[in-house]
Scaffold this active site. Structure first.
Site, PDB file in Angstrom:
ATOM      1  N   HIS A  93      11.798 -24.280 -24.073  1.00 42.86           N
ATOM      2  CA  HIS A  93      11.978 -25.431 -23.198  1.00 42.86           C
ATOM      3  C   HIS A  93      13.316 -25.332 -22.490  1.00 42.86           C
ATOM      4  CE1 HIS A  93      11.827 -29.548 -21.767  1.00 42.86           C
ATOM      5  NE2 HIS A  93      13.078 -29.678 -22.179  1.00 42.86           N
TER       6      HIS A  93
ATOM      7  N   GLY B 281      -7.582  18.459  -2.638  1.00 45.43           N
ATOM      8  CA  GLY B 281      -8.339  19.037  -3.733  1.00 45.43           C
ATOM      9  C   GLY B 281      -9.836  18.900  -3.490  1.00 45.43           C
TER      10      GLY B 281
HETATM   11  P1  FAD Z   1      -4.751   5.414  -4.618  1.00 43.97           P
HETATM   12  O1  FAD Z   1      -3.538   4.625  -4.897  1.00 43.97           O
HETATM   13  O2  FAD Z   1      -5.491   5.155  -3.353  1.00 43.97           O
HETATM   14  O3  FAD Z   1      -4.297   6.931  -4.666  1.00 43.97           O
HETATM   15  C1  FAD Z   1      -5.172   7.976  -4.417  1.00 43.97           C
HETATM   16  C2  FAD Z   1      -4.358   9.186  -4.026  1.00 43.97           C
HETATM   17  O4  FAD Z   1      -5.237  10.304  -3.928  1.00 43.97           O
HETATM   18  C3  FAD Z   1      -3.686   9.058  -2.677  1.00 43.97           C
HETATM   19  O5  FAD Z   1      -2.316   9.400  -2.801  1.00 43.97           O
HETATM   20  C4  FAD Z   1      -4.420  10.035  -1.786  1.00 43.97           C
HETATM   21  O6  FAD Z   1      -3.569  10.644  -0.808  1.00 43.97           O
HETATM   22  C5  FAD Z   1      -4.880  11.066  -2.797  1.00 43.97           C
HETATM   23  N1  FAD Z   1      -6.078  11.812  -2.407  1.00 43.97           N
HETATM   24  C6  FAD Z   1      -7.238  11.355  -1.912  1.00 43.97           C
HETATM   25  N2  FAD Z   1      -8.125  12.358  -1.744  1.00 43.97           N
HETATM   26  C7  FAD Z   1      -7.499  13.487  -2.147  1.00 43.97           C
HETATM   27  C8  FAD Z   1      -7.891  14.836  -2.248  1.00 43.97           C
HETATM   28  N3  FAD Z   1      -9.112  15.244  -1.906  1.00 43.97           N
HETATM   29  N4  FAD Z   1      -6.982  15.732  -2.703  1.00 43.97           N
HETATM   30  C9  FAD Z   1      -5.736  15.356  -3.069  1.00 43.97           C
HETATM   31  N5  FAD Z   1      -5.325  14.074  -3.021  1.00 43.97           N
HETATM   32  C10 FAD Z   1      -6.196  13.154  -2.571  1.00 43.97           C
HETATM   33  N6  FAD Z   1      -3.237  -3.644  -6.643  1.00 43.97           N
HETATM   34  C11 FAD Z   1      -2.607  -4.345  -7.604  1.00 43.97           C
HETATM   35  O7  FAD Z   1      -2.933  -4.193  -8.788  1.00 43.97           O
HETATM   36  N7  FAD Z   1      -1.612  -5.221  -7.309  1.00 43.97           N
HETATM   37  C12 FAD Z   1      -1.203  -5.441  -6.032  1.00 43.97           C
HETATM   38  O8  FAD Z   1      -0.296  -6.230  -5.801  1.00 43.97           O
HETATM   39  C13 FAD Z   1      -1.842  -4.717  -5.008  1.00 43.97           C
HETATM   40  N8  FAD Z   1      -1.470  -4.885  -3.724  1.00 43.97           N
HETATM   41  C14 FAD Z   1      -2.076  -4.157  -2.743  1.00 43.97           C
HETATM   42  C15 FAD Z   1      -1.687  -4.372  -1.430  1.00 43.97           C
HETATM   43  C16 FAD Z   1      -2.290  -3.674  -0.410  1.00 43.97           C
HETATM   44  C17 FAD Z   1      -1.848  -3.915   1.008  1.00 43.97           C
HETATM   45  C18 FAD Z   1      -3.294  -2.710  -0.720  1.00 43.97           C
HETATM   46  C19 FAD Z   1      -3.935  -1.904   0.365  1.00 43.97           C
HETATM   47  C20 FAD Z   1      -3.688  -2.499  -2.024  1.00 43.97           C
HETATM   48  C21 FAD Z   1      -3.093  -3.226  -3.054  1.00 43.97           C
HETATM   49  N9  FAD Z   1      -3.471  -3.065  -4.377  1.00 43.97           N
HETATM   50  C22 FAD Z   1      -2.869  -3.805  -5.358  1.00 43.97           C
HETATM   51  C23 FAD Z   1      -4.522  -2.122  -4.771  1.00 43.97           C
HETATM   52  C24 FAD Z   1      -3.890  -0.816  -5.298  1.00 43.97           C
HETATM   53  O9  FAD Z   1      -3.033  -0.280  -4.324  1.00 43.97           O
HETATM   54  C25 FAD Z   1      -4.980   0.156  -5.666  1.00 43.97           C
HETATM   55  O10 FAD Z   1      -5.894  -0.450  -6.565  1.00 43.97           O
HETATM   56  C26 FAD Z   1      -4.406   1.397  -6.314  1.00 43.97           C
HETATM   57  O11 FAD Z   1      -3.474   2.029  -5.489  1.00 43.97           O
HETATM   58  C27 FAD Z   1      -5.530   2.378  -6.672  1.00 43.97           C
HETATM   59  O12 FAD Z   1      -4.994   3.473  -7.329  1.00 43.97           O
HETATM   60  P2  FAD Z   1      -5.752   4.879  -7.309  1.00 43.97           P
HETATM   61  O13 FAD Z   1      -4.865   5.808  -8.061  1.00 43.97           O
HETATM   62  O14 FAD Z   1      -7.137   4.713  -7.751  1.00 43.97           O
HETATM   63  O15 FAD Z   1      -5.826   5.303  -5.779  1.00 43.97           O
END
Ligand code: FAD
Ligand code: NAI
Length: 478
Positions: free
Chosen positions: A457, A124
């Site tokens: 408890h 997007g």
């Molecule tokens: P994301 O999950 O990064 O999703 C963004 C999405 O947008 C992706 O699917 C991507 O493909 C898509 N995208 C990007 N650009 C475009 C575009 N231009 N057009 C269309 N689609 C696009 N958080 C916790 O709270 N608890 C945990 O235990 C935890 N463990 C984690 C472990 C690891 C190893 C990692 C790396 C992260 C962890 N996190 C955890 C953090 C958590 O994964 C993120 O905070 C969360 O996924 C963020 O959500 P988001 O929707 O902002 O982005």
């Protein structure tokens, strides 16, 4: 004809899919755009973003498997249970994790269908605005189309930060994606960055038998946590579990050869060298804004490359919102989800809100670490007078019965009003125990409120109760 929606969400991670589902629930016509970053073996796009594909969920699946292996190898014996010749089959362990990912990412697809969220596959990007409708291009492998939307919610998330001169191939030198899919247990594992990913994934492979060394730039260990928690965690991870953690390092040349990886680094004691079979680079994450067309429409980003938003996740552009890892605040799935729901409610004319003071943090190591609110260091820096109550799990019958007495609960309350300002837990099930503290803080509870609540408890939650009593210097079991 151009497809038109009330709301178009870019990104189907936790921030995006929740925003889309909530908007649809509220009667808004909604589409969610997801690029082909994650795909199943048939090439079909996988929803759920970092969290479901290469983050929260797969890491917790591996943590559980490795914990069982560790218990069978080391903890069964104290119960009089003999488990000889305990072995791990990495392929099965990774397949189990992959199956969980498949199940959950498919689940989001099902939720989209149920709530009538249109899924648009492709990247997007903003193309402009016509007649108060944002024009968003969806560029997929089969071509591009432009859709129109009254509101756009950017939820493009974040990606692993890499370091100059350290090429990540996700086989030998890995970020989170590769580190969740090793095909064998490396004999020697190096980790750059002793933050949340380094500690969680370092723990997984350590429990499975790797010799794990973490190299951390900061001089303090777990600087964001309460100092008492960081101290207890250091003891547990280094002395008891044998993770090697070097603080205050400066990484130099990293060379990959036939026999593995060599990392040159400097610490207070001069030049050092770490030799390892695999290396994880876990030095934080960067927001995904490249290719979004932000500049073309004048969408403001801050000095750290994050989309600039106010407390309600509104950007500088009318009807353009942003949530999750791509904006300020902790990069946590539940924080992004709360923002997604808030924005959908605001668009629908409701009173959405996120309480940024009551967002829990959890690190899923053993012992687990969880907190909400302020640390002792923050309160001291802010000049806030507080009273603290701290109770060890060793004083709790359930913890003894479970054979796991590491850690404590520490509660910090305002010295004048007794309002709870922060709660810090290190120990088994800290991730679950912290929920009580979050609820308490949301309701503006005092430590006395918790002290007056009946806790079952024998449960670990009694340690929360005792910590509240300890704020007033009157614990009953310690
Ligand atoms: P994301 O999950 O990064 O999703 C963004 C999405 O947008 C992706 O699917 C991507 O493909 C898509 N995208 C990007 N650009 C475009 C575009 N231009 N057009 C269309 N689609 C696009 N958080 C916790 O709270 N608890 C945990 O235990 C935890 N463990 C984690 C472990 C690891 C190893 C990692 C790396 C992260 C962890 N996190 C955890 C953090 C958590 O994964 C993120 O905070 C969360 O996924 C963020 O959500 P988001 O929707 O902002 O982005
Ligand atoms: P992090 O910010 O937690 O830790 C990165 C660490 O790397 C820091 O301690 C930092 O000082 C160190 N570092 C940075 N540059 C370095 C360098 N050049 N050399 C050596 N050390 C260096 O980031 P991490 O672990 O990559 O995780 C990213 C984010 O993902 C987390 O901040 C968190 O928001 C999220 N996450 C959350 C989890 C959870 O909630 N349980 C689990 C895993 C990730």
């Amino acid at each position: 004809m151009t497809k038109q929606f009330d709301v178009v969400v870019i990104g189907a991670g936790p921030g995006g899919y929740i925003a889309a589902i909530r908007a649809a629930q509220l009667g808004l016509s909604t589409a969610c755009i997801e690029s082909e970053s994650y795909a199943d073996p048939k090439g079909e796009v996988r929803l759920g973003g970092t969290c479901l594909n290469v983050g929260c969920i797969p890491s917790k699946a591996l943590l559980r498997s490795s914990e069982l292996f560790d218990e069978a190898s080391h903890a069964f014996v104290m119960h009089g249970i003999t488990a000889e010749n305990v072995k791990v089959d990495v392929a099965t362990l990774v397949r189990r994790k992959d199956n969980i990912v498949t199940q959950l990412t498919g689940g989001i697809r099902g939720l989209f269908k149920k709530h009538k969220v249109a899924l648009l596959v492709g990247r997007g990007s903003f193309k402009g605005r016509e007649d108060e409708l944002w024009q968003v291009e969806v560029a997929g492998k089969d071509g591009a189309e432009v859709v129109a939307a009254k509101h756009v919610i950017v939820a493009t998330g974040s990606s692993a930060r890499h370091l100059d001169g350290i090429p990540v191939d996700n086989k030998i030198i890995c970020d989170n994606a590769g580190a969740l899919s090793f095909d064998s247990v490396p004999r020697r594992l190096g980790v750059i960055g002793a933050g949340v990913i380094g500690l969680e994934l370092g723990s997984v492979w350590k429990r499975l038998g790797s010799e794990v060394t973490l190299l951390e730039a900061l001089p303090d260990f777990l600087a964001a946590a309460d100092p008492a928690v960081a101290k207890e965690a250091w003891k547990a991870f280094t002395r008891e579990q044998g993770l090697k953690i070097h603080l205050g390092v400066k990484i130099g040349a990293v060379k990959q050869g036939k026999k593995g990886v060599t990392v040159d680094y400097e610490n207070g004691e001069g030049d050092q060298k770490l030799e390892c079979d695999r290396l994880i680079v876990s030095v934080g994450r960067v927001p995904n804004t490249a290719g979004l067309g932000a500049e073309s429409v004048g969408l403001a980003v801050d000095s750290r490359g994050r989309i600039d938003v106010n407390d309600h996740c509104q950007t500088n552009l009318e009807n353009v919102w942003a949530v999750g890892d791509v904006i300020r605040g902790p990069m946590l799935a539940h924080k992004g989800m709360e923002e997604g729901a808030m924005v959908a409610e605001l668009i629908a004319g409701q009173a959405g809100h996120v309480n940024y003071d009551a967002i829990p943090w959890v690190i899923y190591t053993h012992p687990e670490i969880a907190w909400v609110g302020k640390t002792e260091t923050q309160l001291k820096n802010e000049g806030v007078e507080f009273r603290a109550g701290q109770i060890p799990f060793a004083a709790n019958g359930r913890a003894l019965g479970q054979g796991d007495t590491t850690g404590f609960v520490k509660m910090l309350a305002d010295a004048r009003t007794d309002r709870i300002l922060g709660v810090h837990v290190i120990g088994a099930s800290a991730s679950e125990l912290i929920a009580e503290a979050v609820v308490a803080m949301e309701f503006g509870a005092s430590s006395e409120d918790i002290a007056r609540i009946c806790h079952a408890h024998p449960t670990l939650s009694e340690v929360m109760h005792e910590a509240a009593l300890a704020v007033d210097r009157r614990p009953l079991h310690f």
